[in-house]
Design a protein around this motif. Structure first.
Motif, PDB file in Angstrom:
ATOM      1  N   ILE A 174      13.429 -93.392-103.179  1.00 45.98           N
ATOM      2  CA  ILE A 174      13.419 -94.491-102.476  1.00 45.98           C
ATOM      3  C   ILE A 174      14.452 -93.922-101.254  1.00 45.98           C
ATOM      4  O   ILE A 174      15.988 -93.918-101.677  1.00 45.98           O
ATOM      5  CB  ILE A 174      13.048 -95.850-102.481  1.00 45.98           C
ATOM      6  CG1 ILE A 174      13.389 -96.723-100.779  1.00 45.98           C
ATOM      7  CG2 ILE A 174      14.395 -96.326-103.643  1.00 45.98           C
ATOM      8  CD1 ILE A 174      12.455 -98.270-100.876  1.00 45.98           C
ATOM      9  N   VAL A 175      14.377 -94.029 -99.774  1.00 43.41           N
ATOM     10  CA  VAL A 175      15.521 -94.019 -99.169  1.00 43.41           C
ATOM     11  C   VAL A 175      16.281 -94.941 -98.729  1.00 43.41           C
ATOM     12  O   VAL A 175      15.147 -95.969 -98.612  1.00 43.41           O
ATOM     13  CB  VAL A 175      15.784 -92.634 -98.517  1.00 43.41           C
ATOM     14  CG1 VAL A 175      16.347 -92.334 -97.537  1.00 43.41           C
ATOM     15  CG2 VAL A 175      14.653 -91.651 -98.836  1.00 43.41           C
ATOM     16  N   LEU A 176      17.284 -95.309 -98.633  1.00 43.58           N
ATOM     17  CA  LEU A 176      17.929 -96.812 -98.216  1.00 43.58           C
ATOM     18  C   LEU A 176      19.055 -95.595 -96.724  1.00 43.58           C
ATOM     19  O   LEU A 176      20.229 -95.624 -97.061  1.00 43.58           O
ATOM     20  CB  LEU A 176      18.563 -97.695 -99.107  1.00 43.58           C
ATOM     21  CG  LEU A 176      17.716 -97.473-100.146  1.00 43.58           C
ATOM     22  CD1 LEU A 176      18.366 -97.956-101.525  1.00 43.58           C
ATOM     23  CD2 LEU A 176      16.427 -98.889 -99.629  1.00 43.58           C
ATOM     24  N   ILE A 177      18.845 -96.427 -95.627  1.00 38.33           N
ATOM     25  CA  ILE A 177      20.413 -96.051 -94.753  1.00 38.33           C
ATOM     26  C   ILE A 177      20.181 -97.134 -94.390  1.00 38.33           C
ATOM     27  O   ILE A 177      19.987 -98.202 -93.807  1.00 38.33           O
ATOM     28  CB  ILE A 177      18.714 -95.591 -93.562  1.00 38.33           C
ATOM     29  CG1 ILE A 177      18.688 -93.406 -94.323  1.00 38.33           C
ATOM     30  CG2 ILE A 177      20.225 -95.131 -92.741  1.00 38.33           C
ATOM     31  CD1 ILE A 177      17.754 -92.712 -93.098  1.00 38.33           C
ATOM     32  N   ALA A 178      21.647 -97.269 -94.279  1.00 38.64           N
ATOM     33  CA  ALA A 178      22.835 -98.403 -93.117  1.00 38.64           C
ATOM     34  C   ALA A 178      23.478 -97.998 -91.824  1.00 38.64           C
ATOM     35  O   ALA A 178      24.231 -97.106 -92.267  1.00 38.64           O
ATOM     36  CB  ALA A 178      23.903 -98.740 -94.656  1.00 38.64           C
ATOM     37  N   THR A 179      23.384 -98.484 -91.309  1.00 40.45           N
ATOM     38  CA  THR A 179      24.039 -97.856 -89.889  1.00 40.45           C
ATOM     39  C   THR A 179      24.081 -99.078 -89.062  1.00 40.45           C
ATOM     40  O   THR A 179      24.033-100.990 -89.079  1.00 40.45           O
ATOM     41  CB  THR A 179      23.757 -97.083 -89.280  1.00 40.45           C
ATOM     42  OG1 THR A 179      24.341 -96.741 -88.619  1.00 40.45           O
ATOM     43  CG2 THR A 179      22.151 -97.639 -88.386  1.00 40.45           C
ATOM     44  N   SER A 180      25.489 -98.646 -87.734  1.00 44.46           N
ATOM     45  CA  SER A 180      25.654-100.066 -87.180  1.00 44.46           C
ATOM     46  C   SER A 180      25.885 -99.435 -85.626  1.00 44.46           C
ATOM     47  O   SER A 180      25.176 -99.130 -84.925  1.00 44.46           O
ATOM     48  CB  SER A 180      26.944-100.897 -87.894  1.00 44.46           C
ATOM     49  OG  SER A 180      26.738-102.173 -86.967  1.00 44.46           O
ATOM     50  N   THR A 181      27.457 -99.344 -85.483  1.00 46.39           N
ATOM     51  CA  THR A 181      27.840 -99.155 -83.735  1.00 46.39           C
ATOM     52  C   THR A 181      27.219 -97.887 -83.592  1.00 46.39           C
ATOM     53  O   THR A 181      27.457 -96.510 -84.944  1.00 46.39           O
ATOM     54  CB  THR A 181      29.442 -99.344 -82.902  1.00 46.39           C
ATOM     55  OG1 THR A 181      29.169-100.420 -84.133  1.00 46.39           O
ATOM     56  CG2 THR A 181      29.522 -99.177 -82.310  1.00 46.39           C
ATOM     57  N   GLY A 182      26.661 -97.173 -82.868  1.00 46.48           N
ATOM     58  CA  GLY A 182      26.136 -95.558 -82.958  1.00 46.48           C
ATOM     59  C   GLY A 182      25.256 -95.628 -83.479  1.00 46.48           C
ATOM     60  O   GLY A 182      24.298 -94.247 -83.026  1.00 46.48           O
ATOM     61  N   GLY A 183      24.961 -95.601 -84.717  1.00 47.68           N
ATOM     62  CA  GLY A 183      23.211 -96.264 -84.723  1.00 47.68           C
ATOM     63  C   GLY A 183      22.211 -95.493 -84.597  1.00 47.68           C
ATOM     64  O   GLY A 183      21.583 -94.564 -85.189  1.00 47.68           O
ATOM     65  N   PRO A 184      21.624 -95.709 -82.646  1.00 48.74           N
ATOM     66  CA  PRO A 184      20.255 -95.485 -83.134  1.00 48.74           C
ATOM     67  C   PRO A 184      20.300 -94.314 -82.817  1.00 48.74           C
ATOM     68  O   PRO A 184      19.331 -93.139 -82.899  1.00 48.74           O
ATOM     69  CB  PRO A 184      19.998 -96.437 -81.691  1.00 48.74           C
ATOM     70  CG  PRO A 184      21.022 -97.653 -81.555  1.00 48.74           C
ATOM     71  CD  PRO A 184      23.003 -97.459 -82.681  1.00 48.74           C
ATOM     72  N   ARG A 185      21.222 -93.683 -81.681  1.00 39.71           N
ATOM     73  CA  ARG A 185      21.307 -91.640 -81.632  1.00 39.71           C
ATOM     74  C   ARG A 185      21.504 -91.895 -82.670  1.00 39.71           C
ATOM     75  O   ARG A 185      21.156 -90.353 -82.279  1.00 39.71           O
ATOM     76  CB  ARG A 185      22.489 -91.948 -80.640  1.00 39.71           C
ATOM     77  CG  ARG A 185      22.550 -90.671 -80.311  1.00 39.71           C
ATOM     78  CD  ARG A 185      23.672 -90.659 -78.971  1.00 39.71           C
ATOM     79  NE  ARG A 185      24.683 -90.860 -79.175  1.00 39.71           N
ATOM     80  CZ  ARG A 185      25.762 -90.686 -78.762  1.00 39.71           C
ATOM     81  NH1 ARG A 185      26.251 -89.418 -78.161  1.00 39.71           N
ATOM     82  NH2 ARG A 185      27.447 -91.493 -78.610  1.00 39.71           N
ATOM     83  N   ALA A 186      22.392 -91.998 -83.273  1.00 42.93           N
ATOM     84  CA  ALA A 186      22.298 -91.530 -85.393  1.00 42.93           C
ATOM     85  C   ALA A 186      20.848 -91.209 -85.727  1.00 42.93           C
ATOM     86  O   ALA A 186      20.714 -89.898 -86.187  1.00 42.93           O
ATOM     87  CB  ALA A 186      23.639 -92.122 -85.919  1.00 42.93           C
ATOM     88  N   LEU A 187      20.682 -92.317 -85.851  1.00 46.46           N
ATOM     89  CA  LEU A 187      18.690 -92.373 -86.274  1.00 46.46           C
ATOM     90  C   LEU A 187      18.113 -91.754 -86.095  1.00 46.46           C
ATOM     91  O   LEU A 187      17.794 -90.856 -86.355  1.00 46.46           O
ATOM     92  CB  LEU A 187      18.898 -93.459 -86.220  1.00 46.46           C
ATOM     93  CG  LEU A 187      19.037 -95.435 -87.322  1.00 46.46           C
ATOM     94  CD1 LEU A 187      18.634 -96.361 -86.819  1.00 46.46           C
ATOM     95  CD2 LEU A 187      18.589 -94.680 -88.579  1.00 46.46           C
ATOM     96  N   GLN A 188      18.359 -91.295 -84.298  1.00 45.20           N
ATOM     97  CA  GLN A 188      17.072 -90.174 -83.745  1.00 45.20           C
ATOM     98  C   GLN A 188      17.533 -88.552 -84.093  1.00 45.20           C
ATOM     99  O   GLN A 188      16.454 -88.188 -84.170  1.00 45.20           O
ATOM    100  CB  GLN A 188      17.429 -90.191 -82.590  1.00 45.20           C
ATOM    101  CG  GLN A 188      16.348 -89.872 -81.374  1.00 45.20           C
ATOM    102  CD  GLN A 188      16.314 -90.087 -80.325  1.00 45.20           C
ATOM    103  OE1 GLN A 188      16.012 -91.137 -79.467  1.00 45.20           O
ATOM    104  NE2 GLN A 188      15.731 -89.059 -79.449  1.00 45.20           N
ATOM    105  N   HIS A 189      18.934 -88.575 -84.875  1.00 52.56           N
ATOM    106  CA  HIS A 189      19.491 -87.679 -84.912  1.00 52.56           C
ATOM    107  C   HIS A 189      18.382 -86.644 -86.382  1.00 52.56           C
ATOM    108  O   HIS A 189      18.567 -85.845 -87.153  1.00 52.56           O
ATOM    109  CB  HIS A 189      21.102 -87.199 -84.447  1.00 52.56           C
ATOM    110  CG  HIS A 189      21.179 -86.577 -83.926  1.00 52.56           C
ATOM    111  ND1 HIS A 189      21.804 -85.788 -83.123  1.00 52.56           N
ATOM    112  CD2 HIS A 189      22.107 -87.035 -82.780  1.00 52.56           C
ATOM    113  CE1 HIS A 189      21.971 -85.539 -81.842  1.00 52.56           C
ATOM    114  NE2 HIS A 189      22.533 -86.538 -81.747  1.00 52.56           N
ATOM    115  N   VAL A 190      18.421 -88.392 -87.252  1.00 52.17           N
ATOM    116  CA  VAL A 190      18.075 -88.241 -88.938  1.00 52.17           C
ATOM    117  C   VAL A 190      16.433 -88.295 -88.457  1.00 52.17           C
ATOM    118  O   VAL A 190      15.719 -87.566 -89.260  1.00 52.17           O
ATOM    119  CB  VAL A 190      18.540 -89.186 -89.116  1.00 52.17           C
ATOM    120  CG1 VAL A 190      18.259 -88.673 -91.210  1.00 52.17           C
ATOM    121  CG2 VAL A 190      20.224 -88.601 -89.263  1.00 52.17           C
TER     122      VAL A 190
END
Length: 363
Positions: A174-190
């Motif tokens: 299973i893959v677990l990802i945590a992010t906050s400020t700047g996350g929406p743009r970073a998630l789109q890159h990933v």
């Protein structure tokens, strides 16, 4: 002497006054000017070169998105958007994140209201964080990125994301990802680079209010080969699908037979967050017989670090942290790296391929 200069942009004179008063109360913030519309905002941004701009989305003459584009072209600086909590407002906010805005604040109501006092502390916190933000990371490209190939082959050009036979086999990763400020743009890159045939589900904790997480899931789903959705209470995780924790709820995982099931609850926020990555990570640490690939990306604070320690204590875990040079705010990854439990530190554009490498590793 106050060190950070702020430009406040809002079409409401009352809101400009209230936001300016809130920010001016902090000893490190100085509101140097305000603007009533996008045209005025762009002009003053170029003339005054503020350290941070708070930018309303809905304005006459030139709206916040149009102004943001010109500001990022002509006088780049950290921008915090102010958004209404409507479907249109949440969608527009996500577009602003893609275009380079650092963060956003959800207004309690669109109408002039003293409810804004409820978010005074959040407003100050986010403006202070924005003043330290790295805005050099490239915007998300409009063109669809190249998806990383998995060793599971599907029909070329076919986007049937619901019928892969491996989805219902015993889950071992299973893959677990945590992010906050700047996350929406970073998630789109990933997320847009991950294959629909990924041999693991992806669980994402992004610090966001309710309703914004649904818009984020829908946006990523429309751009990705992988299915992306907001997680629901009681659903069984499927390989090749990404699940975003709903704003306002902690997401916990539990094993039922050979399946992993989502549980959502509204227990107290942890570290000021609900959802909190530490809560999700700790619940995953109790699941035996499943390897975890953990990713901690851009974000303010330390959420995820304690959960990573617990995961490493209780099972087989590969941990990835986003490198400082691509983080909007190097807080959460820095805290993770400080545990000395991170296996790889990579820029955001290399996170997807690193995830696929660990998921496909059959050692």
């Amino acid at each position: 002497m106050k060190s950070k200069k702020i430009l406040v942009v809002d079409d409401s004179a009352f809101m400009r006054k209230l936001i300016s008063e809130f920010l001016s109360e902090h000893p490190d913030l100085e509101v140097i000017a305000s603007a009533r519309n996008g045209h005025d905002a762009v002009k003053k941004a170029i003339e005054l070169k503020p350290d941070v701009i708070t930018l309303d989305i809905e304005m006459p003459e030139m709206n916040g998105l149009e102004a943001l584009k010109l500001i990022m072209d002509k006088q780049p600086c950290p921008v915090v958007m102010l958004s209404s909590i409507t479907k249109e407002g949440t969608d527009t906010t996500l577009k602003a994140m893609e275009m380079g805005a650092v963060d956003f604040i959800a207004k309690p109501s669109r109408a002039i209201s003293l409810d804004l006092h409820k978010i005074k502390d959040i407003l100050i916190e986010k403006v202070l964080a924005a003043a330290k933000a790295n805005i050099s990371m490239k915007p998300v490209l409009a063109a669809k990125p190249t998806v990383i190939e998995s060793f599971v082959q599907t029909n070329p050009g076919q986007r049937d994301r619901m019928t892969f036979p491996f989805q219902y086999k015993k889950m071992d990763k299973i893959v677990l990802i945590a992010t906050s400020t700047g996350g929406p743009r970073a998630l789109q890159h990933v997320i847009t680079k991950l294959p629909a045939a990924l041999l693991a589900p992806v669980v994402i904790v992004q610090h966001m209010p309710a309703s914004f997480t649904k818009s984020l899931a829908d946006r990523l789903d429309s751009l990705s080969d992988m299915r992306v959705k907001e997680a629901e209470d009681g659903e069984i995780l499927q390989k090749g699908t990404a699940y975003i924790a709903p704003g306002g709820y902690h997401l916990k995982l539990r094993k039922v037979g050979s399946s992993i099931v989502v549980t959502l609850d509204q227990t107290d926020p942890e570290g000021g967050h609900r959802p909190a990555a530490n809560v999700t990570f700790r619940s995953a640490s109790a699941i035996q017989g499943v390897e975890k690939v953990t990713v901690i990306m851009t974000g303010m604070g330390t959420d995820g670090a304690d959960g990573l320690i617990k995961l490493k204590e209780t099972g087989v875990v590969k941990a990835i942290a986003e490198s400082k040079e691509t983080c909007v705010v190097y807080g959460m990854p820095k805290a993770a790296v400080a545990t000395h439990l991170v296996d790889e530190i990579v820029p955001v554009d290399e996170i997807a391929v690193t995830i696929v490498k660990y998921v496909n590793d059959k050692r």
